[in-house]
Design a protein around this motif. Structure first.
Motif, PDB file in Angstrom:
ATOM      1  N   THR A  50       0.890  -1.171   0.073  1.00 35.50           N
ATOM      2  CA  THR A  50      -0.092   0.012  -0.047  1.00 35.50           C
ATOM      3  C   THR A  50       0.866   1.168   0.073  1.00 35.50           C
ATOM      4  N   SER A  51       2.046   1.113  -0.176  1.00 27.33           N
ATOM      5  CA  SER A  51       3.097   2.480  -0.272  1.00 27.33           C
ATOM      6  C   SER A  51       3.986   2.227  -1.317  1.00 27.33           C
ATOM      7  N   GLU A  52       4.490   3.466  -1.524  1.00 29.90           N
ATOM      8  CA  GLU A  52       5.678   3.501  -2.681  1.00 29.90           C
ATOM      9  C   GLU A  52       6.912   2.890  -1.911  1.00 29.90           C
ATOM     10  N   PHE A  53       6.992   3.114  -0.678  1.00 33.91           N
ATOM     11  CA  PHE A  53       8.394   2.597  -0.018  1.00 33.91           C
ATOM     12  C   PHE A  53       8.319   1.139   0.089  1.00 33.91           C
ATOM     13  N   ALA A  54       7.293   0.427   0.079  1.00 31.37           N
ATOM     14  CA  ALA A  54       7.010  -0.949   0.013  1.00 31.37           C
ATOM     15  C   ALA A  54       7.211  -1.393  -1.291  1.00 31.37           C
ATOM     16  N   GLU A  55       6.836  -0.821  -2.301  1.00 34.23           N
ATOM     17  CA  GLU A  55       7.148  -1.103  -3.625  1.00 34.23           C
ATOM     18  C   GLU A  55       8.353  -1.062  -4.083  1.00 34.23           C
ATOM     19  N   GLN A  56       9.192  -0.097  -3.546  1.00 34.87           N
ATOM     20  CA  GLN A  56      10.326   0.452  -3.749  1.00 34.87           C
ATOM     21  C   GLN A  56      11.327  -0.840  -3.403  1.00 34.87           C
ATOM     22  N   ALA A  57      11.135  -1.200  -2.077  1.00 39.92           N
ATOM     23  CA  ALA A  57      11.845  -2.274  -1.237  1.00 39.92           C
ATOM     24  C   ALA A  57      11.782  -3.384  -2.049  1.00 39.92           C
ATOM     25  N   LEU A  58      10.617  -3.917  -2.593  1.00 36.09           N
ATOM     26  CA  LEU A  58      10.550  -5.060  -3.345  1.00 36.09           C
ATOM     27  C   LEU A  58      11.269  -5.086  -4.877  1.00 36.09           C
ATOM     28  N   ASN A  59      11.209  -4.017  -5.437  1.00 34.03           N
ATOM     29  CA  ASN A  59      11.678  -3.862  -6.687  1.00 34.03           C
ATOM     30  C   ASN A  59      13.255  -3.644  -6.629  1.00 34.03           C
ATOM     31  N   GLU A  60      13.841  -3.082  -5.551  1.00 34.91           N
ATOM     32  CA  GLU A  60      15.311  -3.135  -5.376  1.00 34.91           C
ATOM     33  C   GLU A  60      15.746  -4.128  -4.553  1.00 34.91           C
ATOM     34  N   SER A  61      15.171  -5.166  -4.425  1.00 34.28           N
ATOM     35  CA  SER A  61      15.582  -6.425  -3.422  1.00 34.28           C
ATOM     36  C   SER A  61      16.734  -7.007  -4.381  1.00 34.28           C
ATOM     37  N   GLY A  62      16.509  -7.142  -5.676  1.00 38.76           N
ATOM     38  CA  GLY A  62      17.302  -7.913  -6.564  1.00 38.76           C
ATOM     39  C   GLY A  62      16.762  -9.199  -6.703  1.00 38.76           C
ATOM     40  N   VAL A  63      15.581  -9.752  -6.060  1.00 37.88           N
ATOM     41  CA  VAL A  63      15.364 -10.901  -6.154  1.00 37.88           C
ATOM     42  C   VAL A  63      14.014 -11.245  -7.118  1.00 37.88           C
ATOM     43  N   PHE A  64      13.131 -10.312  -6.926  1.00 41.41           N
ATOM     44  CA  PHE A  64      11.821 -10.177  -7.688  1.00 41.41           C
ATOM     45  C   PHE A  64      11.985  -9.755  -9.257  1.00 41.41           C
ATOM     46  N   THR A  65      11.752 -10.654  -9.930  1.00 41.31           N
ATOM     47  CA  THR A  65      11.728 -10.480 -11.355  1.00 41.31           C
ATOM     48  C   THR A  65      10.560 -10.652 -12.202  1.00 41.31           C
ATOM     49  N   PRO A  66      10.014  -9.396 -12.595  1.00 40.86           N
ATOM     50  CA  PRO A  66       8.429  -9.276 -13.074  1.00 40.86           C
ATOM     51  C   PRO A  66       8.481  -9.936 -14.761  1.00 40.86           C
ATOM     52  N   THR A  67       7.461 -10.418 -15.011  1.00 41.72           N
ATOM     53  CA  THR A  67       7.620 -11.077 -16.193  1.00 41.72           C
ATOM     54  C   THR A  67       6.306 -10.538 -17.035  1.00 41.72           C
ATOM     55  N   THR A  68       5.297 -10.452 -16.536  1.00 41.17           N
ATOM     56  CA  THR A  68       3.874 -10.004 -17.420  1.00 41.17           C
ATOM     57  C   THR A  68       3.257  -8.852 -16.235  1.00 41.17           C
ATOM     58  N   PHE A  69       2.183  -8.236 -16.924  1.00 38.56           N
ATOM     59  CA  PHE A  69       1.347  -7.368 -15.900  1.00 38.56           C
ATOM     60  C   PHE A  69      -0.025  -7.475 -16.561  1.00 38.56           C
ATOM     61  N   VAL A  70      -0.964  -7.029 -15.935  1.00 45.05           N
ATOM     62  CA  VAL A  70      -2.436  -6.673 -16.575  1.00 45.05           C
ATOM     63  C   VAL A  70      -3.020  -5.834 -15.502  1.00 45.05           C
ATOM     64  N   ASP A  71      -3.528  -4.825 -16.389  1.00 45.43           N
ATOM     65  CA  ASP A  71      -4.274  -3.818 -15.715  1.00 45.43           C
ATOM     66  C   ASP A  71      -5.611  -4.138 -15.434  1.00 45.43           C
ATOM     67  N   LEU A  72      -6.422  -3.968 -14.318  1.00 47.03           N
ATOM     68  CA  LEU A  72      -7.624  -4.619 -13.691  1.00 47.03           C
ATOM     69  C   LEU A  72      -8.443  -3.423 -12.811  1.00 47.03           C
ATOM     70  N   HIS A  73      -9.181  -2.846 -12.987  1.00 44.50           N
ATOM     71  CA  HIS A  73     -10.014  -1.822 -12.416  1.00 44.50           C
ATOM     72  C   HIS A  73      -9.134  -0.610 -11.698  1.00 44.50           C
ATOM     73  N   GLY A  74      -8.214  -0.329 -12.735  1.00 45.78           N
ATOM     74  CA  GLY A  74      -7.637   0.783 -12.222  1.00 45.78           C
ATOM     75  C   GLY A  74      -6.243   0.359 -11.573  1.00 45.78           C
ATOM     76  N   ARG A  75      -5.890  -0.816 -11.466  1.00 40.45           N
ATOM     77  CA  ARG A  75      -4.833  -1.368 -10.557  1.00 40.45           C
ATOM     78  C   ARG A  75      -3.890  -2.194 -11.518  1.00 40.45           C
TER      79      ARG A  75
END
Length: 308
Positions: A50-75
């Motif tokens: 629910t926060s920018e910092f939470a998102e940043q921490a995951l993305n900068e962990s070096g472990v999470f690799t995104p593959t695909t995405f889908v937009d649903l109901h504004g999210r």
């Protein structure tokens, strides 16, 4: 005409069979633990932040690799890999907490999941916890469900406002506050009404194996936590929550995750990174570091689930 009727009926039967197969696939998931499978394939964990910092921490962990995405109901729902585990990650708004509940429901409606994980920063109400620690609650209460009583009411609610009069003691026209039990609705139509909602024991069993180490912060395991749409920055109310309910950490989102998980018969777990002592708004650096530490513990949890 008879031939057309046969074709139509067969078509309807085929559609019903197809729908039934899809529905049965979903029904084979519940009740099978924290790590769930369909046709031998491990289902992804849903991760809500629910926060920018939470998102940043995951993305900068070096472990999470995104593959695909889908937009649903504004999210934006992002599918990716953590170690060898598939996850579906989404960021939403934190307040009011209905935003979190709606997002978790959209997640459950559109992805077959093993369970739901929530992590983020939280305030400590237990002085044994320090900023930077991580708390994995054993049970949650929604402490924003009140019955606000008049000063003439008897019995008096748990939070008697006159007890906090400064500088003089005496009656207070604001009366007292009685904390209500919370209603839970389950996927099978069953309902429960209780104050404490347990975090899924099947997920806590994996989390209990997390051991301290160079990359793992101090972890507090299975204390009480509370959640509400009230952001706590008040030392008197903080102390009240701890003394009355033995609450050790507070946030605004966890209970919404719990209700969504229970409604979909999904296990869930919560990781609270401690960013402040619930007596003032946290500094940005402390909030970010709290999320970084929560992610470290979350990653260890996911690693342990791969032993399944």
């Amino acid at each position: 005409m008879a031939m057309k009727m046969v074709v139509v009926v067969l078509g309807m039967v085929a559609a019903m069979v197809q729908h039934s197969v899809q529905h049965d696939d979903h029904l084979t998931i519940p009740g099978s633990g924290c790590v769930r499978k369909i046709y031998g394939q491990i289902l992804p964990f849903g991760i809500v932040v629910t926060s920018e910092f939470a998102e940043q921490a995951l993305n900068e962990s070096g472990v999470f690799t995104p593959t695909t995405f889908v937009d649903l109901h504004g999210r934006k729902f992002i599918r990716g890999i953590i170690y060898q585990t598939t996850v579906v990650y989404v960021r939403t708004l934190s307040t009011p907490s209905i935003n979190v509940g709606l997002t978790a429901q959209i997640l459950a409606d559109n992805f077959n999941l093993s369970g739901i994980i929530y992590y983020g920063s939280a305030g400590a109400t237990n002085e044994s916890l320090s900023i930077g620690d991580v708390h994995i609650p054993g049970q949650l209460a929604f402490t924003g469900n009140w019955d606000w009583l008049s000063m003439a009411n008897f019995p008096v609610g748990e939070l008697n406002i006159e007890d906090f009069n400064v500088p003089q003691s005496g009656a207070n026209s604001l009366g007292s506050i009685m904390f209500e039990r919370n209603s839970e609705m389950y996927y099978n139509g069953e309902t429960k009404n209780r104050f404490w909602t347990p975090v899924s024991p099947e997920c806590l069993s994996y989390a209990s194996k997390i051991m301290p180490g160079p990359e793992i912060p101090v972890v507090w395991f299975q204390l009480n936590a509370s959640s509400s749409d009230i952001y706590v920055e008040n030392p008197s109310y903080r102390d009240f929550l701890y003394k009355k309910f033995r609450v050790s950490s507070v946030d605004t989102s966890s209970f919404a995750i719990a209700l969504a998980a229970l409604s979909n018969d999904l296990p869930y777990i919560v990781f609270h990174g401690i960013s402040n002592m619930a007596d003032e708004y946290p500094h940005r650096e402390a909030s970010f570091n709290a999320n970084v530490n929560a992610v470290k513990v979350l990653l260890r949890f996911i690693w342990l689930t791969q032993e399944h």
